[in-house]
Design a protein around this motif. Structure first.
Motif, PDB file in Angstrom:
ATOM      1  N   ALA A 182      -2.644  11.700  -4.947  1.00  0.00           N
ATOM      2  CA  ALA A 182      -2.675  10.995  -3.668  1.00  0.00           C
ATOM      3  C   ALA A 182      -1.730  11.649  -2.664  1.00  0.00           C
ATOM      4  CB  ALA A 182      -2.303   9.524  -3.871  1.00  0.00           C
ATOM      5  N   LEU A 212       1.609   7.517   3.098  1.00  0.00           N
ATOM      6  CA  LEU A 212       0.692   7.081   2.042  1.00  0.00           C
ATOM      7  C   LEU A 212       0.160   5.712   2.442  1.00  0.00           C
ATOM      8  CD1 LEU A 212      -0.272   7.925  -0.889  1.00  0.00           C
ATOM      9  CD2 LEU A 212       1.441   6.298  -1.712  1.00  0.00           C
ATOM     10  N   SER A 213      -1.146   5.574   2.505  1.00  0.00           N
ATOM     11  CA  SER A 213      -1.749   4.350   3.024  1.00  0.00           C
ATOM     12  C   SER A 213      -1.443   3.149   2.140  1.00  0.00           C
ATOM     13  CB  SER A 213      -3.270   4.512   3.141  1.00  0.00           C
ATOM     14  OG  SER A 213      -3.844   4.673   1.853  1.00  0.00           O
ATOM     15  N   ASP A 231      -3.552   0.944   1.132  1.00  0.00           N
ATOM     16  CA  ASP A 231      -4.536   0.732   0.070  1.00  0.00           C
ATOM     17  C   ASP A 231      -4.287   1.661  -1.113  1.00  0.00           C
ATOM     18  OD1 ASP A 231      -5.298   2.973   1.538  1.00  0.00           O
ATOM     19  OD2 ASP A 231      -7.431   2.669   1.182  1.00  0.00           O
ATOM     20  N   LYS A 232      -3.746   2.873  -0.856  1.00  0.00           N
ATOM     21  CA  LYS A 232      -3.397   3.758  -1.967  1.00  0.00           C
ATOM     22  C   LYS A 232      -2.244   3.157  -2.782  1.00  0.00           C
ATOM     23  CE  LYS A 232      -5.981   7.556  -1.539  1.00  0.00           C
ATOM     24  NZ  LYS A 232      -6.851   8.037  -2.629  1.00  0.00           N
ATOM     25  N   SER A 234      -3.599   0.288  -4.732  1.00  0.00           N
ATOM     26  CA  SER A 234      -4.390   0.735  -5.877  1.00  0.00           C
ATOM     27  C   SER A 234      -3.480   1.167  -7.032  1.00  0.00           C
ATOM     28  CB  SER A 234      -5.297   1.898  -5.462  1.00  0.00           C
ATOM     29  OG  SER A 234      -6.009   2.402  -6.569  1.00  0.00           O
TER      30      SER A 234
END
Length: 903
Positions: free
Chosen positions: A390, A402-403, A405-406, A409
């Motif tokens: 990622a 880093l988003s 949603d990442k 997750s």
């Protein structure tokens, strides 16, 4: 004074009290109660809530308890401050319409100030500051009267601090707190008379709240928030609910700085110091981690002891998070080896002085905890690889964040704690969209709450049922004695509202004065049957107990119109009841067999049984072997063959435990009387209110049909009983007969015959795959030879109908290898199979030197085929769902290669 002695003095003070009368000591309830609004018991009054809400009649006028509690909203703040913790013990005294404000104040002040030699805590009066709700003049005067303190020593605080409610319509009332002044080292000097309605933040550490006395006197309505509501009037009975934090009093009496340093917690920190070589008190960051370890190790142990197993939802998720945060904190302190086997026994030895079941159940507790640590250690390894990918993707796109949603997750799918993601992102020169992560976490929590409400039901308005109970008394419940009763109607309801009648086709609820129907409980499904009356008939759909003592039948009117004047004949379906008895007794037999095969730590954590079927969940960390499953089935059926007697008797809960009876985790039982069902004497003794056979042989048979996982540390066995068991075996027999006929073999030779066929089939499939791959690669030579010239670039843009993703990639790489390596070469293959489109672009070094990128080509064609993709400059791949535009996509590839090559 150690914590155990503080606890003992508290209970003794109320149990043998002469001021207002002796209190009944009530043992701590489980951390898991059947309350859809709570994951865990979070306050000492929770087990008594039905009494305060008027749902049940209290069996005593006064009570005292030391209740285990867990609060989880502030997990991430644990250790950062010394006020936050997850597990704690709440000491309380309770009055149900007995004594009120003056008695509560006298009792609390006496214990707090009584000399140590006289059994009290001996706190200095000069350091104690009572507080009252600003509008509660009565409490203010009583504090002055009882303590002799001047009015300026008594703080007047607002609703936020000193008014109690549950946040919903119901009981509420003003509070009084006892605050302990820890001195100027913990906050600025203050003038009690100058304080406003809110406690200043600067004084929260100095003026430490140790006891809260709730004067439950008001009936609240139109509750808009905990501080915004209407008072409809006074409660008919005024109650007392107090809560004293055991850990807070302990660190005061032990001369410690905070709860983490008391005798039942600090030994874990000392052990962590030995393991890590770090020192508590030397570095704030390390201190936070030490405190996390001490808190989470103890909390996890207590949760596992009460039946929680690690999982991805609700209670299991909280436990998993606590265990993993403890392990992670030890790693951050520099300890890489398994930590829980070193730390958990320390906490057991300290807490086990009071909670002796920790020693008795240690094998199971340790197995669950250690297995979770092993799993997390593997997760850390796998999650680190996922994070690295990622992070590489973020950097390659030119971004530095880093988003959310990442991060979510990583947290949700791989169990990666957010603090670990933040730390690793910082090391990689990135930041994390924490706001996006928190938002997704909040959404998940709301979904989990909604799901829990949907599965378990909300607190229904039980007022309509309570009214029936108050007027007529409890239902005469005859499910143990008979299958039929003559009954009369006490209440009719439709959609929660009392109605005068129920018409044909209508579904409603019916309360009878007496009933033979078993109401769903203890894992046993409710009885089925009919209720008949002159000119009509009802089908019984469900039977429940919305309030203790009252049985409510959900019915559908099949014929006629029901009204309260009818005399009713209630009849349980005898076949249904026979099957239900077989299944419930079968559940007890399987549980006993399970413990005989696996050992006494294999305890049931839940069950469900209906006629002919049972499932039993139990705490276990590994799957059972086929041999173990066969052994459990064999032991079960040997018990049936032995025709063991099945009996039951009533006794007190302590008597039942002394007798060796097993109680289920999370179940609540009447302290005055419980029903113990035994099969074969001590072989199986369980607390149970279900219906059972009279001899084990009446179960018929037990056929185990499956064993599976239902979450980390929890397994499930399913089985058929009675006629359904024999029917299952008959189906198996027919299946074997058909297979032996088709394969022309004997039953004993069936497995090797099928195994041989499977092996031959696999060998044939491998040969077919070799042929297919050879044909595919042969086509690669033709495609390379026919490459188009786009400027200086050799381009192969090919449509491969029927080719899956793996085939497309193999073909693209093969063709690239066949192109002249000194010249720029680009290969793009788009395949379509089973409604899916696969795209692969492969470039040689010369093409990349011309500025071409496989990643750019795949991104360009992705939207045309209804998908997306990406990768590196030499190889990239993607997918989609729209095969109708493949030719258009290949044309775009040609155009894009021409554009870049020309530039």
């Amino acid at each position: 004074m150690d914590t155990a002695e503080i606890r003992r003095r508290f209970v003794a003070h109320f149990e043998y009290n002469d001021t207002v009368g002796a209190h009944t000591p009530v043992p701590s309830a489980s951390l898991l109660l059947d309350d859809p609004n709570l994951l865990f018991v979070n306050a000492g009054m929770v087990p008594f809530k039905p009494y305060f809400l008027g749902q049940e009649t209290p069996p005593y006028p006064r009570a005292t308890s030391v209740q285990k509690c867990v609060r989880t909203p502030d997990i991430e703040d644990v250790g950062k401050t010394t006020r936050h913790g997850t597990f704690f013990e709440m000491c309380g005294n309770f009055s149900f319409g007995d004594y009120f404000k003056e008695g509560a104040i006298e009792l609390a002040w006496e214990l707090v100030t009584k000399p140590l030699a006289d059994g009290g805590w001996g706190l200095e009066e000069s350091r104690l500051y009572p507080s009252v709700y600003a509008d509660d003049r009565e409490a203010l005067d009583l504090w002055k009267k009882v303590t002799g303190l001047p009015e300026e020593r008594i703080l007047r605080l607002g609703k936020k601090e000193n008014y109690w409610s549950m946040g919903v319509p119901g009981p509420g009332g003003p509070c009084s707190e006892i605050l302990y002044d820890r001195g100027p080292a913990y906050g600025p000097d203050f003038d009690p008379t100058a304080l406003g309605p809110d406690m200043p933040v600067a004084l929260e550490d100095r003026l430490l709240e140790i006891w809260n006395l709730v004067f439950m006197q008001d009936e609240l309505s139109a509750v808009r928030s905990k501080e915004d509501f209407d008072i409809a009037g006074s409660l008919p009975k005024k109650n007392i609910d107090t809560g004293m934090g055991l850990e807070r009093v302990a660190f005061l009496l032990q001369g410690r700085e905070n709860m983490y340093e008391i005798d039942v917690m600090f030994p874990v920190i000392e052990k962590a110091e030995q393991l890590t070589g770090r020192r508590y008190g030397a570095d704030h960051g390390d201190d936070v981690r030490f405190r996390v370890v001490a808190d989470h190790v103890r909390s996890s142990m207590m949760l596992i002891a009460d039946g929680v197993t690690p999982g991805n939802e609700a209670r299991g998720y909280v436990l998993r998070r606590l265990l993993r945060r403890a392990v992670r904190s030890m790693r951050l302190l520099g300890y890489e080896d398994p930590a829980l086997p070193e730390l958990l026994p320390i906490s057991r030895d300290k807490m086990g002085e009071t909670y002796t079941d920790l020693h008795k159940d240690w094998d199971r507790i340790a197995r669950v905890a250690f297995a979770e640590e092993d799993a997390f250690r593997k997760t850390l390894q796998a999650g680190t690889q996922i994070f690295d990918l990622a992070a590489t993707e973020v950097r390659s796109s030119g971004a530095t964040v880093l988003s959310g949603d990442k991060a979510f997750s990583l947290h949700d799918t791989y169990g990666f704690p957010i603090d670990l993601t933040l730390e690793m992102a910082s090391e990689a020169g990135l930041t994390v969209d924490e706001q996006g992560f928190r938002s997704l976490m909040a959404e998940q929590r709301e979904r989990a709450k909604a799901d829990a409400r949907a599965k378990r039901g909300q607190h229904a308005d039980t007022g309509v049922y309570r009214a029936v109970l108050d007027e007529y008394g409890p239902t005469e419940w005859l499910a143990y004695e008979t299958l039929e009763t003559e009954s009369k109607t006490l209440g009719l309801f439709a959609e929660g509202i009392a109605v005068p009648s129920l018409a044909a086709g209508q579904v409603g609820e019916l309360v009878l004065d007496r009933t033979p129907f078993y109401a769903e409980s203890g894992g046993q499904a409710a009885d089925a049957g009919t209720i008949e009356f002159d000119g009509g008939r009802l089908e019984v759909l469900d039977v429940q107990r919305p309030v203790r003592g009252l049985v409510v039948h959900q019915v559908r009117v099949v014929d006629g119109e029901l009204n309260p004047r009818h005399v009713l004949h209630a009849r349980v379906d005898p076949e249904w009841r026979t099957g239900a008895r077989q299944a419930h007794s079968g559940t007890h037999v399987v549980h006993a067999a399970l413990r005989e095969v696996l050992g006494p730590s294999a305890l049931q954590s839940g069950s469900y049984n209906r006629p002919g079927y049972l499932r039993l969940d139990f705490g276990w960390t590994t799957g059972l072997s086929a041999e173990q499953v066969r052994d459990i089935e064999q032991v079960s059926n040997q018990a049936l063959r032995a025709d063991l007697p099945v009996g039951w008797q009533y006794m007190t809960l302590p008597e039942a435990k002394d007798w060796g009876a097993i109680a289920l985790f999370g179940e609540t039982y009447d302290d005055q009387k419980v029903r113990v069902v035994e099969i074969g004497g001590p072989w199986s003794r369980e607390l149970c209110g279900g219906t059972h056979v009279e001899h084990s042989s009446q179960i018929g048979t037990i056929v185990v049909t499956g064993e599976s996982s239902v979450g980390s540390g929890n397994r499930r066995i399913e089985a058929f009983t009675g006629v359904e068991g024999f029917a299952y075996l008959a189906r198996e027999r027919d299946l074997v007969s058909q297979l032996t006929g088709l394969l022309k073999t004997q039953p004993d030779d069936l497995v090797p015959r099928v195994s041989d066929l499977v092996e031959r089939l696999r060998a044939a499939e491998k040969e077919i795959e070799k042929v297919r791959l050879g044909q595919l690669l042969a086509a690669g030579g033709e495609l390379a030879a026919g490459a188009a010239k786009v400027g200086p670039v050799n381009l192969v843009a090919h449509r491969a109908d029927g080719a899956s993703g793996g085939d497309v990639r193999t073909l693209a790489l093969d063709v690239r290898g066949r192109l002249p390596q000194g010249e720029p070469g680009v290969v793009v293959v788009i395949g379509a199979a089973d409604g899916k489109v696969s795209v692969v672009a492969a470039l040689n070094d010369a093409a990349q030197a011309r500025g071409l990128s496989a990643n750019d080509l795949v991104r360009a064609v992705g939207p045309l085929v209804g998908g997306k993709g990406g990768g590196k400059a030499d190889v990239a791949q993607g997918g989609g769902t729209d095969a109708s535009r493949i030719d258009e996509a290949l044309a775009v590839v040609t155009a894009e290669v021409g554009r870049v090559a020309a530039g």
